[in-house]
Write a protein that holds these residues in place. Structure first.
Motif, short mmCIF file in Angstrom:
data_model
loop_
_atom_site.label_atom_id
_atom_site.label_comp_id
_atom_site.label_asym_id
_atom_site.label_seq_id
_atom_site.Cartn_x
_atom_site.Cartn_y
_atom_site.Cartn_z
N MET A 1 18.33 -13.65 -7.02
CA MET A 1 18.26 -12.27 -6.64
C MET A 1 17.81 -12.17 -5.19
N VAL A 2 18.39 -11.26 -4.46
CA VAL A 2 18.02 -11.04 -3.07
C VAL A 2 17.58 -9.59 -2.91
N ALA A 3 16.38 -9.40 -2.39
CA ALA A 3 15.88 -8.06 -2.08
C ALA A 3 15.87 -7.94 -0.56
N GLY A 4 16.88 -7.27 -0.03
CA GLY A 4 16.98 -7.11 1.42
C GLY A 4 16.24 -5.87 1.89
N GLY A 5 15.84 -5.89 3.13
CA GLY A 5 15.21 -4.72 3.74
C GLY A 5 13.74 -4.54 3.47
N ALA A 6 13.10 -5.51 2.84
CA ALA A 6 11.66 -5.38 2.62
C ALA A 6 10.94 -5.48 3.96
N PRO A 7 10.02 -4.58 4.23
CA PRO A 7 9.33 -4.63 5.52
C PRO A 7 8.37 -5.80 5.62
N ARG A 8 7.98 -6.10 6.82
CA ARG A 8 6.96 -7.12 7.05
C ARG A 8 5.61 -6.60 6.55
N GLY A 9 4.77 -7.51 6.12
CA GLY A 9 3.38 -7.15 5.84
C GLY A 9 3.05 -6.75 4.42
N LEU A 10 4.00 -6.85 3.48
CA LEU A 10 3.67 -6.53 2.09
C LEU A 10 2.96 -7.73 1.48
N GLY A 11 1.89 -7.47 0.76
CA GLY A 11 1.14 -8.55 0.12
C GLY A 11 -0.16 -8.84 0.84
N GLU A 12 -0.89 -9.78 0.30
CA GLU A 12 -2.18 -10.18 0.83
C GLU A 12 -2.23 -11.71 0.89
N LEU B 1 4.51 -1.39 -1.32
CA LEU B 1 4.79 -0.38 -0.29
C LEU B 1 3.78 0.76 -0.36
N LEU B 2 3.47 1.22 -1.56
CA LEU B 2 2.49 2.29 -1.72
C LEU B 2 1.11 1.83 -1.27
N ARG B 3 0.75 0.59 -1.60
CA ARG B 3 -0.55 0.06 -1.14
C ARG B 3 -0.61 0.02 0.38
N GLN B 4 0.50 -0.40 1.00
CA GLN B 4 0.53 -0.49 2.46
C GLN B 4 0.39 0.90 3.08
N GLN B 5 1.09 1.88 2.53
CA GLN B 5 1.01 3.25 3.06
C GLN B 5 -0.39 3.82 2.87
N THR B 6 -0.99 3.56 1.73
CA THR B 6 -2.34 4.06 1.47
C THR B 6 -3.33 3.45 2.45
N THR B 7 -3.20 2.17 2.70
CA THR B 7 -4.09 1.49 3.64
C THR B 7 -3.93 2.05 5.04
N GLN B 8 -2.69 2.32 5.43
CA GLN B 8 -2.44 2.84 6.78
C GLN B 8 -2.92 4.27 6.94
N LEU B 9 -2.91 5.06 5.86
CA LEU B 9 -3.31 6.46 5.93
C LEU B 9 -4.79 6.66 5.70
N ALA B 10 -5.46 5.67 5.12
CA ALA B 10 -6.88 5.82 4.79
C ALA B 10 -7.72 5.92 6.06
N PRO B 11 -8.67 6.85 6.06
CA PRO B 11 -9.55 6.94 7.23
C PRO B 11 -10.47 5.73 7.30
N GLY B 12 -10.94 5.45 8.47
CA GLY B 12 -11.85 4.32 8.66
C GLY B 12 -13.19 4.62 8.00
N PRO B 13 -14.13 3.66 8.08
CA PRO B 13 -15.43 3.88 7.44
C PRO B 13 -16.14 5.08 8.07
N ALA B 14 -16.84 5.82 7.26
CA ALA B 14 -17.57 7.00 7.75
C ALA B 14 -18.65 6.55 8.72
N SER B 15 -18.80 7.29 9.78
CA SER B 15 -19.83 6.92 10.76
C SER B 15 -21.18 7.28 10.17
N GLN B 16 -22.13 6.42 10.39
CA GLN B 16 -23.48 6.65 9.87
C GLN B 16 -24.31 7.28 10.96
N THR B 17 -24.89 8.39 10.63
CA THR B 17 -25.73 9.07 11.64
C THR B 17 -27.17 9.07 11.23
#
Length: 157
Positions: free
Chosen positions: A1-12, A141-157
Motif C-alpha cells: 500500500m502506498v499513502a502519497g501526500g503525507a506531510p513531513r513531521g507526522l509522528g514522534e 494530522l489532528l495531533r500535529q494541528q492541535t500542537t501547532q494551534l496550542a498556545p505556549g505555556p502561560a506566563s507566570q507572574t
C-alpha cells in the motif's frame, strides 16, 4: 500500500512513532501476521550505506530523499515521501476439508466446516488496510494541528 501526500513531521521519535502506530493498527486486523515499511525485511540484508536514503535539494526548497527505502518514515516521523507498507495475511483456516482437532474434553476428533467461509481474505484485506492507514494518518494530522494551534505555556507572574 502506498499513502502519497503525507506531510513531513507526522509522528514522534520515541512514543507515538508513526511506524509503530501503523503497525499496531494493521496488525489488529483479522488474519494479519506481518508488516513491513519501505524495504522492510529485505533491508536487513543491506549495509547501512546501501540502505540509507540520500537527501537532495527539493524543487520547493525543502530536502527530499532520492530513494525511499525507509518507506517515508525515518526515526518514527514522516519525511514527506510516499509512505509505503506491506501487510502479510495468513490463509483462511476454516476450510471445507476435514481437519484433525480435539474436543473440550481433549479427545481427538475431526472438524468439517460447513456453511459459507471466505476462501481468501484478500478482497476484504485491501480496504481494511487502507482504512486503518487513513485513520492513523488522520489521527497524527489532528495531533500535529492541535500542537501547532496550542498556545505556549502561560506566563507566570
Amino acid at each position: 500500500m502506498v499513502a502519497g501526500g503525507a506531510p513531513r513531521g507526522l509522528g514522534e521519535p520515541v512514543f507515538d512513532k508513526l511506524d509503530a502506530e501503523l503497525a499496531g493498527a494493521v496488525m489488529s486486523l483479522p488474519a494479519a501476521k506481518g508488516m513491513e515499511i519501505g524495504s522492510g525485511f529485505a533491508g536487513t540484508l543491506m549495509t547501512g550505506r546501501t540502505h540509507n536514503d540520500e537527501f537532495a535539494p527539493g524543487p520547493d526548497g525543502r530536502p527530499v530523499t532520492v530513494t525511499n527505502r525507509s518507506g517515508g518514515i525515518q526515526g518514527g516521523i514522516s519525511n514527506g515521501a510516499d509512505i509505503m507498507l506491506r501487510v502479510a495475511f495468513k490463509p483462511t483456516a476454516t476450510i471445507a476439508s476435514e481437519q484433525k482437532t480435539v474436543t473440550n474434553a481433549n479427545e481427538a476428533t475431526v472438524l468439517a466446516a460447513r456453511g459459507r467461509h471466505d476462501p481468501c481474505v484478500l478482497p476484504r484485506a485491501v480496504p481494511m488496510v487502507e482504512a486503518m492507514v487513513c485513520l492513523v494518518l488522520a489521527d497524527h494530522l489532528l495531533r500535529q494541528q492541535t500542537t501547532q494551534l496550542a498556545p505556549g505555556p502561560a506566563s507566570q507572574t
